[in-house]
Design a protein around this motif. Structure first.
Motif, PDB file in Angstrom:
ATOM      1  N   UNK A  94       0.761  -1.419   0.033  1.00  0.00           N
ATOM      2  CA  UNK A  94       0.046  -0.036  -0.026  1.00  0.00           C
ATOM      3  C   UNK A  94       0.810   1.201  -0.030  1.00  0.00           C
ATOM      4  N   UNK A  95       2.001   1.056   0.413  1.00  0.00           N
ATOM      5  CA  UNK A  95       2.883   2.322   0.655  1.00  0.00           C
ATOM      6  C   UNK A  95       4.235   2.098   0.211  1.00  0.00           C
ATOM      7  N   UNK A  96       4.475   0.786  -0.304  1.00  0.00           N
ATOM      8  CA  UNK A  96       6.017   0.634  -0.794  1.00  0.00           C
ATOM      9  C   UNK A  96       7.231   0.452  -0.026  1.00  0.00           C
ATOM     10  N   UNK A  97       6.766   0.814   1.258  1.00  0.00           N
ATOM     11  CA  UNK A  97       7.762   0.839   2.430  1.00  0.00           C
ATOM     12  C   UNK A  97       8.144  -0.420   2.981  1.00  0.00           C
ATOM     13  N   UNK A  98       9.411  -0.515   3.514  1.00  0.00           N
ATOM     14  CA  UNK A  98       9.823  -1.697   4.314  1.00  0.00           C
ATOM     15  C   UNK A  98       9.621  -1.540   5.684  1.00  0.00           C
ATOM     16  N   UNK A 117       9.933   6.594   2.128  1.00  0.00           N
ATOM     17  CA  UNK A 117       9.620   7.460   0.714  1.00  0.00           C
ATOM     18  C   UNK A 117       8.792   6.564  -0.105  1.00  0.00           C
ATOM     19  N   UNK A 118       7.628   6.916  -0.154  1.00  0.00           N
ATOM     20  CA  UNK A 118       6.505   5.931  -0.898  1.00  0.00           C
ATOM     21  C   UNK A 118       7.053   5.885  -2.656  1.00  0.00           C
ATOM     22  N   UNK A 119       8.009   6.634  -2.927  1.00  0.00           N
ATOM     23  CA  UNK A 119       8.500   6.596  -4.390  1.00  0.00           C
ATOM     24  C   UNK A 119       9.302   5.420  -4.823  1.00  0.00           C
ATOM     25  N   UNK A 120      10.070   4.957  -3.497  1.00  0.00           N
ATOM     26  CA  UNK A 120      10.798   3.799  -3.629  1.00  0.00           C
ATOM     27  C   UNK A 120      10.459   2.522  -3.441  1.00  0.00           C
ATOM     28  N   UNK A 121      10.615   1.549  -4.121  1.00  0.00           N
ATOM     29  CA  UNK A 121      10.149   0.296  -4.001  1.00  0.00           C
ATOM     30  C   UNK A 121      11.200  -0.687  -3.715  1.00  0.00           C
ATOM     31  N   UNK A 122      11.083  -1.869  -3.046  1.00  0.00           N
ATOM     32  CA  UNK A 122      12.093  -2.669  -2.913  1.00  0.00           C
ATOM     33  C   UNK A 122      11.428  -4.265  -2.936  1.00  0.00           C
ATOM     34  N   UNK A 123      12.799  -4.867  -3.348  1.00  0.00           N
ATOM     35  CA  UNK A 123      12.694  -6.276  -3.521  1.00  0.00           C
ATOM     36  C   UNK A 123      13.787  -6.988  -3.523  1.00  0.00           C
ATOM     37  N   UNK A 124      13.691  -8.273  -3.337  1.00  0.00           N
ATOM     38  CA  UNK A 124      14.889  -9.295  -3.398  1.00  0.00           C
ATOM     39  C   UNK A 124      15.643  -9.023  -1.874  1.00  0.00           C
ATOM     40  N   UNK A 125      15.024  -9.034  -1.063  1.00  0.00           N
ATOM     41  CA  UNK A 125      15.545  -8.668   0.268  1.00  0.00           C
ATOM     42  C   UNK A 125      16.593  -9.626   0.965  1.00  0.00           C
TER      43      UNK A 125
END
Length: 641
Positions: A94-98, A117-125
């Motif tokens: 919903x907000x792309x945050x970690x 920062x909702x403009x930053x998305x994260x994957x492959x943690x």
């Protein structure tokens, strides 16, 4: 047994039962004695929940109700969470945050936000325990005027505003993997116009003061795809490469790359999402899954001798392979088993089911068992499919009647269908439809040459193969030539529309978020796929005329059969205007057309009511077009004529 026309059989496999008892399973993580996975729950508006299996055999939800563990990196996401020493790190859609959730604390349901920062998305943690940092792929969406910026970053867990870029400059990144001692990082990168199954670079670099020093190219290139780099305890790096035309396992030990075991089979997958895993390391053995002619097998490879031993398991579709000690955890399915999360003890070969994707109890006599078929197609080639005959122990057809046939065209198109039990497929076959699920040229799992059969020929090879699958079954006396339908989603929706527009074999069809204008797709789609059509069709706009020639939208004068469209209005991969332009033309021509929209759905349907509405709506549509009576009450969809 009752005599009744095909299509009018009553079945216990109802849409209500399918959506009420079905969940999606995947993203397995092992942390000590605990096993975690993601459940996608249509009954909770498609929310993805982390579930924990403890050593006492109990399954417990980890994620509090207000969180949805997903990401939209590359739009398709994947690898949205990881767990280390009881700490869960996850992305909230919903907000792309970690966020982080410490299950060892006195308040295990308490969640702490890491990024803002909702403009930053994260994957492959992954977690760098040596430096107390998260390492992951970051995708930054700062401006609508520019492509998102993809990098590999590390984030200080205690001070999450401290974000360091470790690798940048390429269009895409994936699979950042720390060596066991934390001194080196391996990762994948690639650039436009490639997608990760076309060509990727596998690099390794030392980590110095948190940054990467002197990266070395280990394998890959513009025409060699690398999949799932993974370190062993002795600092050997394993990975899958398609350098020989088949995706086989290789290892790198600091100087040379050597094959682990060579086989005309695929040990990898097209990387549509992050975190895919087809193998795991178990001491000096590799437990792996590989596919030949559409069927997956589980095996052990001795890394010293290279000898492969196939394991005797009753599954033909295996993914998400993980291991700890002698315990293997994976997702597994077969023609009679829907997807399950299972464990396999390599010492005793005993198996345990941890979770099922569907708990609906149905007499297996209602299940149609697929037959793997090969059939002739254009230019003297052979294509592949799974054929499902109509099956219901309560009915037999009218004398001499042939069944209606539903041809399924999978999405991707760089993907493949499998023979795992799908209750959606059984919904059709138990009501008297035959179904053929086609792995047309361009599908994966049959070698690189077969995959490249679609290069420059999307809308031709796939259409020919789907058409020839239908005609083959008609010649075999297994389908009614006057009741042939074709259905597909996304890229499969394009194949569906192209088959209905440029041919006359099919008498009806259904497009799920399908493409009607290739040029619009090339201009409007997201970064990950923005150059996909360069290989499948041609470079755009240099060959815009070819895009128009392959686009059903511009040849609707050739259409003479009904079509149903099902579309999510929040779809960013295939925007709704793709369907709406086609619907408008069909209405103007007074050809029967249905347009069913779902305001809160994206690319693919996740919510229970919408999944049900689409499935029953398509069946209702064919009942009206082919003229058979419904054995149960179905909510009608509007058909404009």
């Amino acid at each position: 047994m009752q005599l009744a026309p095909f299509g009018s059989w009553k079945s216990p496999i109802t849409a209500d039962a399918i959506v009420a008892d079905s969940i999606g399973l995947g993203s397995i993580v092992i942390d000590g004695a605990d096993i975690y996975w993601l459940e996608s729950r249509p009954q909770e508006a498609g929310r993805s929940v982390i579930v924990r299996r403890t050593s006492d055999g109990k399954n417990t939800d980890v994620t509090p109700p207000e969180y949805n563990v997903r990401n939209r990196v590359h739009e398709y996401g994947g690898a949205a969470y990881t767990v280390v020493d009881g700490c869960v790190y996850f992305s909230n859609i919903s907000d792309n945050c970690l966020y982080v959730q410490d299950l060892r604390s006195e308040q295990p349901q308490q969640v702490r936000q890491l990024t803002h920062d909702k403009k930053k998305r994260y994957a492959d943690l992954s977690v760098d325990t040596l430096r107390h940092r998260l390492i992951c792929v970051q995708e930054e969406h700062d401006s609508a005027d520019f492509e998102p910026l993809n990098t590999i970053v590390s984030i200080d867990i205690a001070k999450p505003d401290d974000i360091q870029v470790m690798a940048g400059g390429c269009d895409f990144y994936a699979a950042p993997r720390l060596s066991p001692d934390g001194s080196r990082l391996a990762w994948l990168s690639w650039n436009h116009p490639n997608l990760p199954w076309d060509g990727t670079n596998l690099q390794v670099a030392n980590i110095v003061n948190g940054y990467l020093a002197a990266p070395s190219l280990i394998a890959g290139g513009a025409n060699q795809a690398i999949f799932q780099p993974q370190w062993a305890g002795d600092d050997t790096l394993y990975f899958v490469s398609d350098r020989t035309g088949w995706g086989n396992l290789y290892c790198w030990q600091g100087s040379t790359v050597k094959p682990v075991h060579e086989l005309e089979a695929e040990f990898g997958l097209p990387q549509w999402v992050f975190g895919m895993s087809t193998y795991a390391l178990v001491g000096n053995r590799i437990v792996c899954t590989y596919t030949q002619r559409g069927v997956w097998h589980l095996a052990l490879i001795n890394t010293l001798s290279g000898h492969l031993t196939r394991l005797n398991v009753p599954y033909t579709d295996i993914s998400n392979v993980r291991a700890a000690g002698n315990l293997v955890v994976c997702c597994a399915a077969s023609a009679t088993h829907a997807n399950e999360i299972i464990t396999i003890d390599l010492l005793t070969e005993s198996r345990e089911i941890l979770q099922r994707s569907n708990r609906l109890k149905i007499d297996p006599r209602y299940f149609s068992i697929p037959e793997s078929i090969e059939f002739p197609t254009t230019d003297g080639n052979t294509a592949f499919a799974f054929y499902y005959p109509p099956t219901n122990p309560d009915y037999q057809p009218l004398l001499g009647e042939k069944p209606p046939l539903l041809v399924k065209s999978h999405g991707g198109p760089t993907a493949a269908t499998s023979n795992q039990l799908s209750l959606k497929t059984q919904y059709w076959t138990s009501r008297g439809f035959a179904v053929v699920d086609v792995n047309y040229g361009g599908s994966t799992g049959y070698g690189k040459a077969y995959q490249h059969r679609l290069d420059g020929k999307w809308g031709i090879v796939d259409v020919d193969d789907c058409t020839n699958a239908a005609l083959y079954l008609v010649r075999q006396g297994l389908a009614d030539a006057n009741r042939l339908a074709i259905s597909g989603g996304s890229a499969g929706g394009y194949t569906t529309l192209a088959a209905l527009t440029f041919g006359d074999t099919f008498k009806a069809g259904a497009s799920y978020y399908g493409v009607s204008d290739l040029a619009s797709l090339a201009k409007d789609t997201h970064k990950f796929e923005s150059r996909y059509l360069d290989r499948l069709v041609a470079p755009y706009p240099a060959q815009a005329d070819l895009y128009q020639a392959r686009s059903p939208l511009y040849f609707t004068d050739r259409l003479s059969c009904p079509i149903a469209f099902f579309q999510g209005l929040e779809d960013k991969v295939v925007p709704p205007n793709q369907a709406e332009m086609m619907v408008a033309v069909l209405k103007a021509k007074q050809i029967p057309v249905a347009y069913v929209t779902f305001p809160t759905e994206q690319h693919g349907f996740r919510q229970a009511e919408n999944i049900k509405r689409a499935l029953t709506g398509e069946f209702y549509f064919y009942a009206q077009i082919f003229g058979f009576e419904l054995a149960e009450e179905i909510e009608p969809i509007q058909i404009d004529r």
